[in-house]
Write a protein that holds these residues in place. Structure first.
Motif, short mmCIF file in Angstrom:
data_model
loop_
_atom_site.label_atom_id
_atom_site.label_comp_id
_atom_site.label_asym_id
_atom_site.label_seq_id
_atom_site.Cartn_x
_atom_site.Cartn_y
_atom_site.Cartn_z
N THR A 159 0.55 -1.13 0.17
CA THR A 159 0.45 -0.18 -0.09
C THR A 159 0.82 1.07 0.16
OG1 THR A 159 -1.26 -0.96 1.20
CG2 THR A 159 -1.44 1.11 0.90
N ILE A 160 1.43 1.56 0.89
CA ILE A 160 2.69 2.54 0.72
C ILE A 160 3.36 2.70 -0.97
CG2 ILE A 160 4.70 3.01 2.31
CD1 ILE A 160 3.20 2.51 4.61
N ALA A 161 3.77 1.55 -0.94
CA ALA A 161 4.08 2.05 -1.90
C ALA A 161 4.05 2.45 -3.39
CB ALA A 161 5.52 0.46 -2.58
N VAL A 162 2.72 1.72 -3.14
CA VAL A 162 1.51 1.92 -4.52
C VAL A 162 1.60 3.41 -4.26
CG1 VAL A 162 -0.81 1.79 -4.79
CG2 VAL A 162 0.62 -0.22 -4.39
N GLN A 163 1.63 3.67 -2.31
CA GLN A 163 0.33 5.27 -2.78
C GLN A 163 1.68 6.26 -3.37
OE1 GLN A 163 -0.04 5.43 1.58
NE2 GLN A 163 -2.74 5.77 1.10
N LYS A 164 3.36 6.04 -2.89
CA LYS A 164 4.33 6.87 -3.36
C LYS A 164 4.62 6.30 -4.95
CE LYS A 164 7.74 5.83 0.53
NZ LYS A 164 8.43 4.33 0.31
N ALA A 165 3.97 6.03 -5.66
CA ALA A 165 4.58 5.41 -7.27
C ALA A 165 2.78 6.54 -7.90
CB ALA A 165 4.16 3.90 -7.99
N PHE B 29 4.50 10.97 -18.17
CA PHE B 29 5.74 10.26 -18.28
C PHE B 29 5.33 9.00 -18.07
CE2 PHE B 29 6.77 14.60 -16.80
CZ PHE B 29 8.08 14.96 -17.96
N GLY B 30 6.43 8.23 -18.72
CA GLY B 30 5.75 6.51 -18.94
C GLY B 30 6.91 6.04 -17.33
N ALA B 31 6.81 4.95 -17.36
CA ALA B 31 7.64 4.06 -16.20
C ALA B 31 8.92 4.74 -15.83
CB ALA B 31 7.49 2.62 -16.22
N ALA C 60 14.86 -0.56 -8.52
CA ALA C 60 14.48 -0.42 -10.07
C ALA C 60 12.76 -1.19 -10.24
CB ALA C 60 15.48 0.12 -11.18
N LYS C 61 14.15 -2.49 -10.60
CA LYS C 61 13.32 -4.08 -10.95
C LYS C 61 11.81 -4.56 -10.63
CE LYS C 61 15.56 -7.74 -8.71
NZ LYS C 61 16.50 -8.61 -8.67
N THR C 62 12.23 -3.59 -8.81
CA THR C 62 11.02 -4.04 -7.81
C THR C 62 9.83 -2.85 -8.37
OG1 THR C 62 11.66 -4.87 -6.45
CG2 THR C 62 9.95 -3.94 -5.42
N TRP C 63 10.16 -1.45 -8.78
CA TRP C 63 9.15 -0.22 -8.57
C TRP C 63 9.24 -0.30 -10.11
CZ3 TRP C 63 7.09 2.40 -5.91
CH2 TRP C 63 8.21 3.02 -5.05
N ARG C 64 9.14 -1.45 -11.81
CA ARG C 64 8.37 -1.31 -12.68
C ARG C 64 7.32 -2.82 -12.30
NH1 ARG C 64 11.52 0.24 -17.38
NH2 ARG C 64 9.99 -0.73 -18.27
N ALA C 65 8.18 -3.54 -11.47
CA ALA C 65 6.69 -5.23 -11.45
C ALA C 65 5.55 -4.17 -10.76
CB ALA C 65 6.89 -5.56 -10.33
N ILE C 66 5.72 -3.14 -9.78
CA ILE C 66 4.63 -2.23 -9.34
C ILE C 66 4.26 -1.42 -10.13
CG2 ILE C 66 4.20 -0.20 -7.40
CD1 ILE C 66 6.39 -1.29 -5.87
N PHE C 67 4.61 -0.63 -11.30
CA PHE C 67 3.91 -0.28 -12.15
C PHE C 67 2.79 -1.32 -13.44
CE2 PHE C 67 6.66 3.43 -11.03
CZ PHE C 67 5.65 4.63 -11.18
N ARG C 68 3.75 -2.22 -13.44
CA ARG C 68 3.23 -2.87 -14.36
C ARG C 68 1.83 -3.79 -13.60
NH1 ARG C 68 7.28 -6.98 -14.69
NH2 ARG C 68 5.80 -8.87 -13.70
N GLN C 69 1.53 -4.47 -12.81
CA GLN C 69 0.91 -4.85 -11.64
C GLN C 69 -0.08 -3.62 -11.29
OE1 GLN C 69 1.22 -7.64 -8.27
NE2 GLN C 69 3.66 -7.04 -8.99
N PHE D 83 -2.16 -5.51 -2.40
CA PHE D 83 -1.17 -6.61 -2.06
C PHE D 83 -0.75 -6.94 -3.33
CE2 PHE D 83 -3.59 -6.47 1.66
CZ PHE D 83 -2.36 -6.96 3.27
N LEU D 84 1.00 -7.25 -3.55
CA LEU D 84 1.35 -7.25 -4.85
C LEU D 84 1.55 -8.59 -4.49
CD1 LEU D 84 2.17 -3.53 -6.05
CD2 LEU D 84 0.26 -4.63 -6.55
N ARG D 85 2.11 -8.93 -5.87
CA ARG D 85 2.82 -9.99 -5.78
C ARG D 85 4.16 -10.12 -5.40
NH1 ARG D 85 4.50 -12.97 -10.89
NH2 ARG D 85 3.11 -11.15 -12.03
N ARG D 86 4.84 -10.45 -4.35
CA ARG D 86 6.41 -10.53 -4.71
C ARG D 86 6.97 -10.76 -5.38
NH1 ARG D 86 8.68 -9.11 0.12
NH2 ARG D 86 6.92 -9.20 0.92
N GLN D 87 8.37 -9.89 -6.41
CA GLN D 87 8.68 -10.98 -7.45
C GLN D 87 9.92 -11.75 -6.72
OE1 GLN D 87 6.65 -9.17 -9.07
NE2 GLN D 87 8.55 -10.01 -11.18
#
Length: 599
Positions: free
Chosen positions: A407-413, A424-426, A460-469, A503-507
């Motif tokens: 939730t907190i990471a998503v709010q940041k994004a 802007f893009g990801a 960065a790879k985690t943030w890319r996964a977050i934006f994708r989800q 809740f997101l899928r963990r990489q």
């Protein structure tokens, strides 16, 4: 059904019908229309081939691809059925000879392309002979929402108008509820009985992995799990098919490209080589594959995300048609989503089509990001309730992903998307979140906004996964201009206000599948003596296929060779008990097989 069963055994060499085959055959043979939805490899062809042999007259089969028609006719001729093909590839003299035999009713089945069938000359021609039935294969081609839309298919309602008393069967492996309704409407099948088989393909292992280095990932997948196997690799662009095929060849994998931009002769040559030879990998765009009936394709790989679940299901269904274990493997990343959305927005299609295409893309994205069984997810999309929660044969079930409170990471994004103006893009957003002083960040003065550097705790790879989800969950969308800029949606408001947790899928680290989880070719567990016998049978089959000018599987499927090795029949009566050997093939090949088996 005794007549149908006798044909099944004597001609095709199979002991019993599968699934709904018997019901479909009984219905069609009695002169009634039907719509059949049956997965690839489920035995659709027998549903009209056997009634064609039971009923008086010639059966006309409408098929969209020349190569498919030729292979099916070759397979029918091998079992002693009088069948022919009539299409633009035939020289004028041969076409005239076929028409003369047709008028003499010398054929059981005639395969034609829709363009040929719709000509007044051909319709007048078949009006002069008794007709057993019309079979419309790949019926999903009638739908504008389908992935293989063919405008000519929309005119096939003329069959109902001109020949109202001739039964029709429409067949497809892929059609959701909307496509099924359109098939019924366009082909005037309102009174047809619908036979809906299970869409489940339990022999296929589904796996979708994060895209890192797609070519290297593909090479590793083939080398570790499918070395020397026949396979299909799908790419989005023509250039990528060429580059990937060249890459595989450099690394010892025999690969051939296939795309619509190639010279027709070379394209046909590559397809023919793939069909007739073993252990070939074809690297192709979606221009390749509809109607490919090669039974021993052991894997289908996607280096780019398909635009719809229908397309994905149709393409992956070309693996494991023989019922043996096979793989459906795909690499997928955020750029796939952006690229597909851009293609939709930049197309010249009408707004309604774009809206439908976007919904289908979102469904495909949801399949990629699911944390539940992929097979159950696929079945649910096609309106079928899974009888299981875990299939035990997909990456999610074999290696369940962890979920985390993001939730907190998503709010940041989401805040970062808002603070940067939703323009802007990801890639740029991740630079801002991680506090990277790139030229673009500095020029836009995004190093002065409140979200700069607040995401340094995640790579960065985690943030890319977050934006994708977040796109998959509908909390973000791409801009309507098709440039990949991420924008907030109405649903994102409740998350920003703290009214909803996410809740997101963990990489997870990519774990190598254990041996029991890997798709294993059943031939790999044979002892040395059995393997030598199998090699002898395959060599004989290859030689015979070359002499007859047909693919090896037209002579016998791998499953038949495997049963010959297992049972080792020594007489012709014993050979007749082997699946895939009917009386015609027994007469042609029985002596050769017994000689090999006895020696």
């Amino acid at each position: 059904m005794s007549h149908a069963l006798n044909i099944l055994k004597e001609i095709f060499g199979y002991p019993a019908f599968r699934g709904q085959q018997a019901d479909v055959i009984t219905h069609l043979a009695s002169g009634k229309d039907c719509l059949v939805l049956m997965p690839t490899g489920g035995g659709k062809s027998l549903c009209y081939q056997i009634p064609a042999l039971m009923r008086n007259g010639v059966a006309i089969v409408v098929s969209p691809l020349i190569s498919l028609m030729q292979n099916q006719v070759a397979a029918l001729n091998e079992v002693g059925v009088d069948a022919a093909v009539l299409n633009s590839a035939l020289p004028a003299e041969e076409a005239q000879a076929v028409e003369q035999k047709l008028l003499a009713c010398d054929y059981d089945l005639l395969y034609v392309a829709p363009e040929r069938l719709l000509t007044r000359r051909f319709l007048d021609l078949i009006a002069r002979i008794p007709l057993a039935l019309f079979a419309i294969d790949e019926a999903h081609c009638v739908s504008q929402w389908g992935h293989d839309f063919r405008p000519e298919y929309r005119q096939l309602n003329v069959l109902h108008t001109r020949f109202p008393n001739v039964p029709r069967i429409a067949l497809t492996a892929t059609a959701d509820a909307v496509t099924r309704e359109e098939i019924i409407e366009r082909l005037v099948l309102y009174d047809a009985k619908i036979f809906l088989s299970s869409f489940d393909r339990p022999n296929i292992h589904y796996r979708i992995v994060d895209k890192i280095n797609s070519k290297q990932q593909l090479l590793s997948f083939i080398q570790t799990e499918h070395l020397h196997d026949a396979g299909i690799v799908y790419c989005l662009s023509r250039k990528k098919t060429e580059d990937t095929a060249a890459w595989l060849n450099v690394h010892g994998i025999t690969a051939l490209p296939y795309h619509a931009g190639m010279r027709p002769h070379q394209r046909a040559l590559n397809q023919e080589k793939f069909l007739r030879e073993e252990n070939i990998v074809i690297v192709a765009t979606v221009a390749f594959g509809m109607g490919i009936d090669k039974p021993d394709v052991r894997f289908v790989a996607h280096l780019d995300m398909p635009r719809s679940i229908e397309g994905y299901y149709q393409e992956t269904g070309r693996a494991g048609r023989d019922g043996q274990k096979a793989s459906a493997w795909m690499v997928y990343g955020l750029n796939d989503v952006i690229q597909q959305r851009r293609m939709i927005e930049e197309s010249e299609a009408q707004a309604q089509f774009k809206q439908t295409a976007t919904k289908k893309l979102e469904a495909m994205l949801a399949l990629c990001e699911t944390i539940t069984c992929r097979r159950a997810h696929l079945l649910d999309y096609f309106g079928e309730s899974a009888t299981f929660t875990s299939c035990g044969n997909c990456d999610i079930c074999l290696n369940p992903p962890d979920s985390w409170d993001a939730t907190i990471a998503v709010q940041k994004a989401l805040s970062c998307v808002y603070r940067t103006g939703q323009q802007f893009g990801a890639g740029h957003l991740i630079d801002v979140l991680r506090g990277n002083h790139t030229i673009r960040v500095m020029q836009r003065k995004h190093d002065h906004i409140s979200t700069f550097g607040i995401g340094q705790d995640l790579p960065a790879k985690t943030w890319r996964a977050i934006f994708r989800q977040l796109i998959a969950l509908g909390l973000l969308t791409t801009d309507s201009d098709g440039y990949g800029a991420l924008c907030l949606t109405r649903a994102s408001r409740t998350v920003l206000k703290g009214q909803q947790k996410v809740f997101l899928r963990r990489q997870s680290e990519h774990k190598k599948l254990t041996l029991k989880q890997q798709p294993v070719n059943d031939f790999s567990i044979l002892d040395q003596g059995a393997q030598r016998l199998l090699d002898q049978l395959r060599n004989w089959r290859a030689k015979t296929a070359r002499e007859h000018g047909v693919p090896a599987y037209v002579i016998f499927h791998d499953a038949t060779l495997k049963e010959l090795v297992r049972l080792s029949p020594q007489t012709k009566d014993e050979l007749l008990r082997v699946t895939g050997i009917g009386t015609h093939k027994l007469d042609k090949y029985g002596d050769h097989l017994i000689e090999i088996l006895r020696n």
